[in-house]
Design a protein around this motif. Structure first.
Motif, short mmCIF file in Angstrom:
data_model
loop_
_atom_site.label_atom_id
_atom_site.label_comp_id
_atom_site.label_asym_id
_atom_site.label_seq_id
_atom_site.Cartn_x
_atom_site.Cartn_y
_atom_site.Cartn_z
N VAL A 144 58.35 17.77 -1.88
CA VAL A 144 57.92 18.94 -2.66
C VAL A 144 59.07 19.48 -3.51
O VAL A 144 58.87 19.99 -4.61
CB VAL A 144 57.36 20.02 -1.70
CG1 VAL A 144 57.02 21.30 -2.46
CG2 VAL A 144 56.12 19.49 -0.98
N GLU A 145 60.28 19.31 -3.00
CA GLU A 145 61.46 19.80 -3.74
C GLU A 145 61.77 18.95 -4.98
O GLU A 145 62.33 19.44 -5.97
CB GLU A 145 62.68 19.78 -2.80
CG GLU A 145 63.94 20.35 -3.42
CD GLU A 145 65.15 20.21 -2.51
OE1 GLU A 145 65.19 19.23 -1.72
OE2 GLU A 145 66.04 21.07 -2.56
N VAL B 126 59.91 25.95 -2.37
CA VAL B 126 59.27 24.89 -1.57
C VAL B 126 58.55 25.49 -0.36
O VAL B 126 57.39 25.17 -0.09
CB VAL B 126 60.32 23.84 -1.12
CG1 VAL B 126 59.71 22.87 -0.13
CG2 VAL B 126 60.89 23.10 -2.33
N ARG C 49 53.47 19.89 -4.04
CA ARG C 49 54.41 19.29 -4.99
C ARG C 49 53.97 19.56 -6.44
O ARG C 49 54.79 19.84 -7.31
CB ARG C 49 54.51 17.78 -4.75
CG ARG C 49 55.44 17.08 -5.74
CD ARG C 49 55.36 15.57 -5.61
NE ARG C 49 53.98 15.12 -5.74
CZ ARG C 49 53.57 13.88 -5.53
NH1 ARG C 49 54.44 12.95 -5.16
NH2 ARG C 49 52.30 13.56 -5.66
N VAL D 19 54.79 23.40 -7.24
CA VAL D 19 56.10 24.02 -6.95
C VAL D 19 56.82 24.49 -8.22
O VAL D 19 57.55 25.48 -8.20
CB VAL D 19 56.99 23.08 -6.10
CG1 VAL D 19 57.54 21.93 -6.94
CG2 VAL D 19 58.10 23.85 -5.42
#
Ligand code: ADP
Ligand code: ADP
Length: 234
Positions: free
Chosen positions: A106-107, A125, A157, A160
């Protein structure tokens, strides 16, 4: 102005000596905050349209404005920069990276952006993982999650970077009906919270979750009655 404005979009693929008119005369507008589904038979151009909408591909004709930017024929690196900022993608096959954890997956989109500190990234996140109900699985790897959970992580994701549009290509295609419904409910919640969503689905049950339904046939946008008539004539 609408978030998406497509005027007379065409896409022709040239393969050997064969020309495929994947899209012809497509006019399409999407307002800020709208949730639209796109349906139609296999090969009618849905994925091609989504790729152009999401700046993964360019049209061979027509004009496309995204957030008032003329994005039809901009240079590849500029297109990538705008895509990273404006678009979130959700795929049928989740497309998570197997050797990264949930948190790292996700980051990842944020690491391509300048000026976001590590602490800020972590906050963002955790915030989106909280939203999709996956904050309890930060250190899991994709293979340790069920399909429904993987798609929730993929939605996180996509969200974000706070994109202006969320594009989903058959997001329920690899899910059983329970998990499919759960992902639909999640998209509905995101829509209610203000997200603009464009979803391709061939499943009428899932298309019904959208606020507006559009239909395609043989590279063109048609209304629902026309689609039924054309399919009967096939
Ligand atoms: P759908 O998503 O509705 O199934 P697609 O957008 O994938 O339809 O395909 C539309 C048409 O364009 C099809 O006839 C397909 O074969 C053709 N097509 C899609 N991508 C390519 C490509 N990269 N090269 C050549 N033809 C393509
Ligand atoms: P579902 O009931 O949604 O199909 P599963 O039965 O696949 O889910 O998984 C149930 C729970 O066990 C999930 O929370 C998942 O994160 C966890 N889990 C599944 N497989 C593994 C694994 N190989 N390692 C660790 N946790 C797992």
């Amino acid at each position: 102005n609408p978030l998406v404005l497509m005027m007379d979009i065409a896409k022709v693929f040239y393969t050997d000596d064969v020309e495929t008119h994947a899209l012809s005369n497509v006019h399409f507008a999407l307002e800020h905050g709208e949730y639209v589904s796109i349906s139609g038979p296999s090969g009618c151009g849905k994925s091609t349209l989504l790729s152009i909408l999401g700046l993964l591909d360019t049209p061979t004709g027509g004009q496309y404005f995204l957030n008032d930017m003329a994005v039809g024929d901009i240079a590849t690196d500029e297109r990538a920069r705008i895509r990273n900022q404006e678009v979130g993608f959700i795929f049928q096959s989740f497309n998570l990276i197997g050797d990264l954890t949930v948190f790292e997956n996700v980051e990842l989109p944020l690491t391509y952006r300048d000026g976001i500190s590590k602490a800020e990234r972590r906050d963002k996140v955790l915030n989106v993982l909280e939203k999709v109900g996956m904050a309890h699985r930060l250190s899991h790897y994709p293979a340790q999650l069920s399909g429904g959970q993987q798609q929730r992580v993929a939605v996180a994701r996509a969200l974000v970077g706070s994109p202006s549009i969320l594009l989903a290509d058959e997001p329920t295609g690899n899910l059983d009906s329970r998990n499919g419904e759960a992902v639909m409910v999640l998209l509905e919640e995101l829509h209610k919270a203000g997200s603009t969503i464009c979803m391709v689905t061939h499943d009428p049950r899932y298309a019904d979750f959208a606020q507006r339904k559009v239909f395609m046939f043989d590279g063109r946008m048609v209304d629902e009655e026309t689609l039924h008539r054309l399919r009967q004539e096939e």
